[in-house]
Design an enzyme around this catalytic site. Structure first.
Site, PDB file in Angstrom:
ATOM      1  N   ARG A  34       0.680  -1.143  -0.151  1.00 36.10           N
ATOM      2  CA  ARG A  34      -0.232  -0.042  -0.086  1.00 36.10           C
ATOM      3  C   ARG A  34       0.804   1.304   0.207  1.00 36.10           C
ATOM      4  O   ARG A  34       0.621   2.175   0.775  1.00 36.10           O
ATOM      5  CB  ARG A  34      -1.089   0.038   1.223  1.00 36.10           C
ATOM      6  CG  ARG A  34      -2.144  -0.954   1.044  1.00 36.10           C
ATOM      7  CD  ARG A  34      -3.230  -0.504   0.307  1.00 36.10           C
ATOM      8  NE  ARG A  34      -4.158  -1.622   0.002  1.00 36.10           N
ATOM      9  CZ  ARG A  34      -5.139  -1.649   0.931  1.00 36.10           C
ATOM     10  NH1 ARG A  34      -5.573  -0.840   1.666  1.00 36.10           N
ATOM     11  NH2 ARG A  34      -6.141  -2.798   0.393  1.00 36.10           N
ATOM     12  N   ARG A  38      -3.490   6.491   0.097  1.00 34.89           N
ATOM     13  CA  ARG A  38      -4.130   7.957   0.607  1.00 34.89           C
ATOM     14  C   ARG A  38      -2.885   8.534   1.719  1.00 34.89           C
ATOM     15  O   ARG A  38      -3.057   9.406   2.014  1.00 34.89           O
ATOM     16  CB  ARG A  38      -5.224   7.680   1.363  1.00 34.89           C
ATOM     17  CG  ARG A  38      -6.577   7.325   0.512  1.00 34.89           C
ATOM     18  CD  ARG A  38      -7.653   7.063   1.155  1.00 34.89           C
ATOM     19  NE  ARG A  38      -7.655   5.534   1.704  1.00 34.89           N
ATOM     20  CZ  ARG A  38      -8.453   4.982   2.242  1.00 34.89           C
ATOM     21  NH1 ARG A  38      -9.587   5.485   2.602  1.00 34.89           N
ATOM     22  NH2 ARG A  38      -8.223   3.432   2.409  1.00 34.89           N
ATOM     23  N   ARG A  47      -6.862  11.418  -7.520  1.00 34.95           N
ATOM     24  CA  ARG A  47      -8.058  10.642  -7.331  1.00 34.95           C
ATOM     25  C   ARG A  47      -9.160  11.325  -7.114  1.00 34.95           C
ATOM     26  O   ARG A  47     -10.371  10.629  -7.431  1.00 34.95           O
ATOM     27  CB  ARG A  47      -7.914   9.509  -6.383  1.00 34.95           C
ATOM     28  CG  ARG A  47      -6.725   8.288  -6.598  1.00 34.95           C
ATOM     29  CD  ARG A  47      -7.790   7.479  -7.377  1.00 34.95           C
ATOM     30  NE  ARG A  47      -8.977   7.173  -6.949  1.00 34.95           N
ATOM     31  CZ  ARG A  47      -9.553   6.731  -5.938  1.00 34.95           C
ATOM     32  NH1 ARG A  47      -8.788   6.040  -5.085  1.00 34.95           N
ATOM     33  NH2 ARG A  47     -10.907   6.659  -5.656  1.00 34.95           N
ATOM     34  N   ASP A  83      -6.618  -3.436  -7.637  1.00 31.52           N
ATOM     35  CA  ASP A  83      -7.069  -4.004  -6.402  1.00 31.52           C
ATOM     36  C   ASP A  83      -7.527  -5.396  -6.482  1.00 31.52           C
ATOM     37  O   ASP A  83      -7.555  -5.911  -7.717  1.00 31.52           O
ATOM     38  CB  ASP A  83      -8.523  -3.331  -6.009  1.00 31.52           C
ATOM     39  CG  ASP A  83      -8.757  -3.619  -4.645  1.00 31.52           C
ATOM     40  OD1 ASP A  83      -8.172  -2.988  -3.532  1.00 31.52           O
ATOM     41  OD2 ASP A  83      -9.468  -4.660  -4.303  1.00 31.52           O
ATOM     42  N   TYR A 158     -14.681 -12.067   0.533  1.00 34.18           N
ATOM     43  CA  TYR A 158     -15.486 -11.008   0.187  1.00 34.18           C
ATOM     44  C   TYR A 158     -16.698 -11.287  -0.650  1.00 34.18           C
ATOM     45  O   TYR A 158     -17.835 -10.501  -0.485  1.00 34.18           O
ATOM     46  CB  TYR A 158     -14.589 -10.052  -0.617  1.00 34.18           C
ATOM     47  CG  TYR A 158     -13.691  -9.414   0.126  1.00 34.18           C
ATOM     48  CD1 TYR A 158     -14.085  -8.239   0.990  1.00 34.18           C
ATOM     49  CD2 TYR A 158     -12.280  -9.344  -0.046  1.00 34.18           C
ATOM     50  CE1 TYR A 158     -12.853  -7.386   1.537  1.00 34.18           C
ATOM     51  CE2 TYR A 158     -11.414  -8.732   0.940  1.00 34.18           C
ATOM     52  CZ  TYR A 158     -11.792  -7.635   1.555  1.00 34.18           C
ATOM     53  OH  TYR A 158     -10.964  -7.072   2.501  1.00 34.18           O
TER      54      TYR A 158
HETATM   55  O1  CP3 Z   1       0.553   0.177  -3.216  1.00 34.36           O
HETATM   56  C1  CP3 Z   1      -0.269  -0.859  -3.314  1.00 34.36           C
HETATM   57  O2  CP3 Z   1      -0.019  -1.695  -2.277  1.00 34.36           O
HETATM   58  C2  CP3 Z   1      -0.852  -1.382  -4.432  1.00 34.36           C
HETATM   59  C3  CP3 Z   1      -2.379  -1.168  -4.455  1.00 34.36           C
HETATM   60  C4  CP3 Z   1      -3.317  -2.153  -3.593  1.00 34.36           C
HETATM   61  C5  CP3 Z   1      -4.697  -1.618  -3.453  1.00 34.36           C
HETATM   62  N1  CP3 Z   1      -5.292  -2.803  -2.952  1.00 34.36           N
HETATM   63  C6  CP3 Z   1      -5.203  -0.206  -3.735  1.00 34.36           C
HETATM   64  C7  CP3 Z   1      -6.168   0.140  -2.770  1.00 34.36           C
HETATM   65  C8  CP3 Z   1      -3.111  -3.520  -3.288  1.00 34.36           C
HETATM   66  C9  CP3 Z   1      -1.937  -4.407  -3.384  1.00 34.36           C
HETATM   67  C10 CP3 Z   1      -4.396  -3.906  -2.836  1.00 34.36           C
HETATM   68  C11 CP3 Z   1      -4.696  -5.089  -2.247  1.00 34.36           C
HETATM   69  C12 CP3 Z   1      -5.969  -5.405  -1.487  1.00 34.36           C
HETATM   70  N2  CP3 Z   1      -7.513  -4.858  -1.697  1.00 34.36           N
HETATM   71  C13 CP3 Z   1      -5.997  -6.233  -0.378  1.00 34.36           C
HETATM   72  C14 CP3 Z   1      -4.724  -7.167  -0.096  1.00 34.36           C
HETATM   73  C15 CP3 Z   1      -3.844  -6.433   0.765  1.00 34.36           C
HETATM   74  C16 CP3 Z   1      -4.182  -6.052   2.254  1.00 34.36           C
HETATM   75  O3  CP3 Z   1      -4.083  -4.964   2.474  1.00 34.36           O
HETATM   76  O4  CP3 Z   1      -4.340  -7.049   2.798  1.00 34.36           O
HETATM   77  C17 CP3 Z   1      -7.351  -6.356   0.157  1.00 34.36           C
HETATM   78  C18 CP3 Z   1      -7.598  -7.012   1.206  1.00 34.36           C
HETATM   79  C19 CP3 Z   1      -8.020  -5.437  -0.616  1.00 34.36           C
HETATM   80  C20 CP3 Z   1      -9.396  -4.797  -0.484  1.00 34.36           C
HETATM   81  C21 CP3 Z   1      -9.485  -3.540  -0.214  1.00 34.36           C
HETATM   82  N3  CP3 Z   1      -9.721  -2.521  -1.187  1.00 34.36           N
HETATM   83  C22 CP3 Z   1      -9.671  -2.844   0.863  1.00 34.36           C
HETATM   84  C23 CP3 Z   1      -9.613  -3.414   2.258  1.00 34.36           C
HETATM   85  C24 CP3 Z   1      -9.751  -1.452   0.804  1.00 34.36           C
HETATM   86  C25 CP3 Z   1      -9.494  -0.283   1.587  1.00 34.36           C
HETATM   87  C26 CP3 Z   1     -10.770   0.273   2.028  1.00 34.36           C
HETATM   88  C27 CP3 Z   1     -10.618   1.780   2.442  1.00 34.36           C
HETATM   89  O5  CP3 Z   1     -11.033   2.602   1.840  1.00 34.36           O
HETATM   90  O6  CP3 Z   1     -10.195   1.819   3.409  1.00 34.36           O
HETATM   91  C28 CP3 Z   1      -9.477  -1.231  -0.725  1.00 34.36           C
HETATM   92  C29 CP3 Z   1      -9.608  -0.031  -1.482  1.00 34.36           C
HETATM   93  C30 CP3 Z   1      -8.067   0.226  -1.824  1.00 34.36           C
HETATM   94  N4  CP3 Z   1      -7.362  -0.522  -2.670  1.00 34.36           N
HETATM   95  C31 CP3 Z   1      -7.741   1.389  -1.776  1.00 34.36           C
HETATM   96  C32 CP3 Z   1      -6.298   1.307  -2.532  1.00 34.36           C
HETATM   97  C33 CP3 Z   1      -5.451   2.760  -2.464  1.00 34.36           C
HETATM   98  C34 CP3 Z   1      -8.228   2.797  -1.123  1.00 34.36           C
HETATM   99  C35 CP3 Z   1      -9.196   3.351  -2.172  1.00 34.36           C
HETATM  100  C36 CP3 Z   1      -8.941   4.875  -2.147  1.00 34.36           C
HETATM  101  O7  CP3 Z   1      -8.063   5.339  -2.392  1.00 34.36           O
HETATM  102  O8  CP3 Z   1     -10.068   5.460  -2.341  1.00 34.36           O
END
Ligand code: CP3
Length: 355
Positions: A34, A38, A47, A83, A158
């Site tokens: 990540r 943000r 974004r 994602d 999910y």
């Molecule tokens: O920088 C990185 O690591 C690359 C991008 C990445 C994202 N999601 C972007 C993202 C990666 C590798 C993921 C994987 C992901 N997504 C996982 C596995 C990794 C982990 O953290 O265990 C999981 C479980 C998800 C599911 C998911 N998608 C979650 C739990 C969330 C967060 C929700 C929130 O708003 O708190 C997302 C959304 C997401 N994926 C964001 C990002 C940058 C946030 C969205 C935003 O910026 O509006």
């Protein structure tokens, strides 16, 4: 060795790839799960007004977001901005990523009929992913690009729960009460995951990480019976590319040897277990296998504790990582949105100064 690919760069000396192969690179490589997202003001600005999933299917935006932490922190790898639910969306499953919540599925998949009705993934729907990877490998110079996907168990959670879940109770109930439906569901998801990763590999990613974020909710016995065979099929299906396969989950101290058996070249470790103890467990479980390579494991919460604490923790983890054949420095889970990004930059500088 890396299979000749018309697109994959020859980066054998990149610290990340050398460490992943246990070859003792000149310096300990470091990147952050990540790292794009943000915590970076430039990400929040870019974004603004674009929903997460639309961003994931817009190649120019994917390229820019992926590059932001490379420019800012000088990390040793980029992680492809996407994602884990992107392949599900590409298959036509009705879902969204809700800010502050995570993936939400309109019609949860909870019975045999719902599993049977899961659509085929039309590979053309992943064209924007291939395009973004192609643009990135040109842009990145000699910095490796890590592709990724969600593992079948975590994606199943999910789909079954309909969204994020604390206890995964419906998931575990289906798994134990209807094993045939369960295995059919995981097999279908494994197909989506494989398609998503193969598209990234064909377009030139240099390593892949399979996220089984929530596998730590399971006992080792259940993991082995209900999950491992599906993750194994995914990881084996990527062997053709010859790139390192990283496998990670949270709270998986009891599962590390099984996750390695699933086909991981690099085992991701969260912050709960010191890396030298992780190495000891991996070696004890497979004494004849090559010495393990690990990734991790700074607690992302420590980034809020001030530099003195961070420095002490980084030095400890770096020293404990010496027990492995290779250590890729990372957090024990993703960067939290409120993290001060200057702390991340300083961690990179410190890790690079240690070696
Ligand atoms: O920088 C990185 O690591 C690359 C991008 C990445 C994202 N999601 C972007 C993202 C990666 C590798 C993921 C994987 C992901 N997504 C996982 C596995 C990794 C982990 O953290 O265990 C999981 C479980 C998800 C599911 C998911 N998608 C979650 C739990 C969330 C967060 C929700 C929130 O708003 O708190 C997302 C959304 C997401 N994926 C964001 C990002 C940058 C946030 C969205 C935003 O910026 O509006």
């Amino acid at each position: 060795m890396t299979t000749a690919s018309p697109v994959r760069r020859d980066l054998a000396n990149a610290p990340l790839l050398a460490a992943a192969r246990g070859l003792g690179p000149a310096r300990t490589p470091v990147w952050f799960m990540r790292q794009a997202g943000r915590s970076l003001p430039e990400y929040r600005k870019l974004r603004e007004g674009t929903p997460m999933l639309r961003a994931c299917f817009t190649p120019d935006m994917v390229v820019e977001v992926t590059m932001q932490p490379i420019r800012r922190h000088g990390v040793d790898a980029a992680i492809f901005f996407s994602d884990i639910v992107v392949p599900l969306k590409a298959a036509g499953i009705d879902l969204d990523i809700v800010p502050g919540t995570g993936p939400v599925v309109a019609k949860p998949v909870r019975d045999e009929k719902a599993v049977r009705e899961l659509p085929e993934l039309d590979l053309a729907n992943l064209d924007p992913i291939a395009e973004a990877v192609g643009l990135l490998v040109k842009e990145l110079g000699d910095v490796p690009l890590i592709g990724f996907a969600g593992a079948p168990f975590t994606l199943a959670s999910y789909l079954i729960e309909g969204g994020p879940s604390k206890h995964h109770e419906r998931t575990k109930a289906l798994m134990k009460a209807e094993p045939e439906v369960w295995h059919a569901l995981l097999a279908r998801i494994a197909d989506y995951t494989l398609d998503f990763l193969k598209v990234q590999l064909d377009a030139g990613v240099d390593a892949v990480q399979l996220f089984d974020s929530w596998a730590g909710a399971l006992s080792e016995k259940d993991y082995r019976e209900y999950v491992l065979p599906h993750s194994q099929r995914v990881l084996a299906g990527l062997a053709f590319a010859g790139v390192p396969r990283i496998h990670f989950g949270v709270g998986t101290a009891e599962l590390l040897p099984a996750m390695r058996e699933a086909g991981a070249d690099v085992v991701g470790v969260d912050w709960r277990l010191p890396l030298d103890e992780a190495v000891r467990r991996l070696e004890a479980a497979a004494p004849d296998a090559p010495k393990p390579v690990v990734q991790g494991n700074l607690d992302p919460a420590m980034l809020f504790a001030g530099w003195d604490v961070i420095e002490r923790e980084v030095r400890r983890i770096h020293a404990e990582g010496k027990a492995a054949a290779g250590h890729i420095f990372n957090l024990g889970h993703g960067v939290m949105p409120e993290t001060d990004p200057t702390m991340l930059t300083r961690v990179v500088e410190l890790v690079h100064s240690l070696s």
